[in-house]
Design an enzyme around this catalytic site. Structure first.
Site, PDB file in Angstrom:
ATOM      1  N   THR A 113      -4.459  -4.133   1.722  1.00 32.12           N
ATOM      2  CA  THR A 113      -4.044  -2.597   2.538  1.00 32.12           C
ATOM      3  C   THR A 113      -2.663  -2.631   1.715  1.00 32.12           C
ATOM      4  OG1 THR A 113      -3.301  -4.102   4.163  1.00 32.12           O
ATOM      5  CG2 THR A 113      -5.299  -2.646   4.378  1.00 32.12           C
ATOM      6  N   GLN A 166      13.231  27.663  -5.141  1.00 32.40           N
ATOM      7  CA  GLN A 166      13.977  26.143  -5.642  1.00 32.40           C
ATOM      8  C   GLN A 166      13.370  25.212  -4.594  1.00 32.40           C
ATOM      9  OE1 GLN A 166      17.581  25.179  -3.471  1.00 32.40           O
ATOM     10  NE2 GLN A 166      18.732  25.141  -5.732  1.00 32.40           N
ATOM     11  N   GLU A 194      -8.486  -3.079  -1.751  1.00 28.26           N
ATOM     12  CA  GLU A 194      -8.150  -3.926  -2.893  1.00 28.26           C
ATOM     13  C   GLU A 194      -6.820  -4.566  -2.299  1.00 28.26           C
ATOM     14  OE1 GLU A 194      -9.704  -4.990  -5.622  1.00 28.26           O
ATOM     15  OE2 GLU A 194     -11.179  -3.601  -6.163  1.00 28.26           O
ATOM     16  N   HIS A 196      -0.255  24.410  -2.442  1.00 28.70           N
ATOM     17  CA  HIS A 196      -1.574  24.971  -2.200  1.00 28.70           C
ATOM     18  C   HIS A 196      -1.945  26.255  -0.917  1.00 28.70           C
ATOM     19  CE1 HIS A 196      -3.284  22.923  -5.707  1.00 28.70           C
ATOM     20  NE2 HIS A 196      -3.641  24.311  -5.801  1.00 28.70           N
ATOM     21  N   GLY A 197      -0.899  25.420  -0.236  1.00 30.68           N
ATOM     22  CA  GLY A 197      -0.810  26.809   0.876  1.00 30.68           C
ATOM     23  C   GLY A 197      -2.014  26.752   2.070  1.00 30.68           C
ATOM     24  N   PHE A 224     -18.625  -6.894  -6.416  1.00 27.78           N
ATOM     25  CA  PHE A 224     -18.543  -8.384  -5.679  1.00 27.78           C
ATOM     26  C   PHE A 224     -18.178  -6.909  -4.340  1.00 27.78           C
ATOM     27  CE2 PHE A 224     -14.289  -6.290  -6.664  1.00 27.78           C
ATOM     28  CZ  PHE A 224     -13.663  -6.500  -5.419  1.00 27.78           C
TER      29      PHE A 224
END
Length: 404
Positions: free
Chosen positions: A384, A298, A382, A357-358, A127
């Site tokens: 913002t 932590q 769809e 993940h660094g 569409f």
């Protein structure tokens, strides 16, 4: 089954469908998604598998050969698919929106012609509202459909068609000013718009006389799925391909489709966020620093706690928005909130997983690199985040009108 993002009150049929889809995602999508994404390759084999599962007809009524399932079932399936690869959920979503618009607004002939083939995935939908110069301002559409005997002649340029190349049926929103004076059009531009059902051959170039799909737009993420422009130059469409058979209803028809599409985008955000959390919590238990897994630090536990809470909250809001629509109630407030929250939380959860993940998060060998490029699309697709907040704000003022 993971502890997070569970949905209470599902039927046995819903649970069976979701279990089948999750199994398909784990076996057929996740192992190949990153490789296909890096090559920007259309996932033909995955799409064939989804056809076999009946997912292209998930919400199409049984009388037309679909499964006749609810928006909730559909959204939960999208969540699972996006967890595997968001691009695949995009292939289904635009198809689903066109099928939904046909089901809700199409003439009987239009439903009979398209829905059975859409349920099988033989006809695939796309569409088109946006244009190169208008962004979120749908009322500024300049594409026009002009009546010429028993046909309409369409001219204009559309932008950001997901499935633009692979689709064979495109719902196109154009201006059609018949019966309206220029002053009426200026005062209420949304009342002079019409949705046209444009049939075409899949592919690129001139796909039918007067209609050109120039080629794929090269994107930062959301690869694999084809995103295109659409150029109409004297495109002739028979009058019986006006959605619903009456002009001037296009804006409302499209907004109805986008409303369910927003639940879908929320579901995509939930799925991508879940996958990012899975990757982050797994990596945190394998990676060691200072003599212990980083999950025992932590600082990392705080990240995991925030990520999991966001995954859970976004899922709950998405489920609520879907259930409200299924109950027949107006859900634009809930859909806007769910889409806004899920897309923002998705971005944040993906970024936290990336941080966990660094340096490896920056490597294309790791899946999180792909998710980091995919998440931003949800902030604009769809509608913002800013559009969602406008919708939410207006609806809140309706609900809480000052009675002084």
């Amino acid at each position: 089954m993971a502890r997070l993002a569970q949905t209470a009150g599902l039927t046995d049929v819903q649970q069976e469908i979701l279990s089948t889809v999750r199994d398909f995602v784990d076996k057929e999508i996740i192992p190949v998604a990153t490789q296909l994404e890096h090559k920007d390759e259309y996932p033909t084999q995955i799409v064939e598998g989804l056809k076999e599962l009946g997912l292209f007809g998930l919400m199409i009524p049984e009388e037309y050969g679909g499964l006749g399932e609810s928006l909730l079932t559909y959204a939960l399936c999208v969540e699972e698919i996006a967890r595997g690869w968001m691009s695949v959920s995009g292939i289904i979503n635009t198809h689903f929106i066109v099928a939904y618009m046909l089901k809700q607004h199409g003439t009987q002939e239009q439903k009979d012609t398209f829905l059975p083939r859409m349920a099988l995935g033989e006809v695939r939908g796309a569409f088109s509202m946006s244009e190169p110069a208008l962004g979120s301002d749908v009322s500024a559409i300049t594409s026009k459909g002009v009546k010429d005997g028993e046909e309409y002649v369409l001219n204009g340029q559309k932008m950001w068609l997901t499935n633009g190349g692979t689709s064979s049926l495109v719902a196109v929103l154009c201006r059609s000013d018949e019966g309206h004076s220029p002053s009426e059009v200026a005062a209420a531009p949304h009342k002079s718009m019409t949705t046209f059902l444009v049939e075409k051959e899949p592919g690129f170039g001139e796909v039918r006389p007067g209609l050109t799909i120039p080629g794929k737009i090269d994107k930062m993420g959301y690869k694999g799925v084809d995103t295109t422009e659409l150029i109409m130059d004297g495109l002739r469409i028979p009058a019986n391909r006006v959605l619903g058979g009456v002009t001037g209803r296009g804006f409302y028809q499209m907004m109805d489709g986008v409303e369910v599409g927003r639940v879908n985008v929320a579901a995509r955000g939930c799925g991508v966020a879940q996958r990012a959390f899975e990757l982050g919590v797994s990596y945190a238990q394998q990676r060691h620093t200072f003599g212990k897994p980083i999950a025992q630090h932590q600082a990392i536990q705080f990240k995991l706690a925030e990520m999991a809470t966001k995954v859970e909250a976004a899922h709950a809001m998405m489920v609520n928005a879907a259930r409200k629509k299924d109950s027949g109630e107006r859900n634009d407030l809930e859909a806007g909130m769910a889409k806004y929250l899920a897309s923002e939380y998705c971005k944040e959860v993906v970024e936290d997983a990336f941080r966990i993940h660094g340096g490896y998060g920056f490597s294309k060998e790791y899946e999180i690199e792909r998710l980091y490029r995919e998440a931003p699309m949800l902030l604009i697709g769809e509608g913002t985040a800013e559009i969602q907040k406008m919708i939410i704000g207006r609806r809140l003022l309706e609900e809480y009108r000052f009675q002084g």
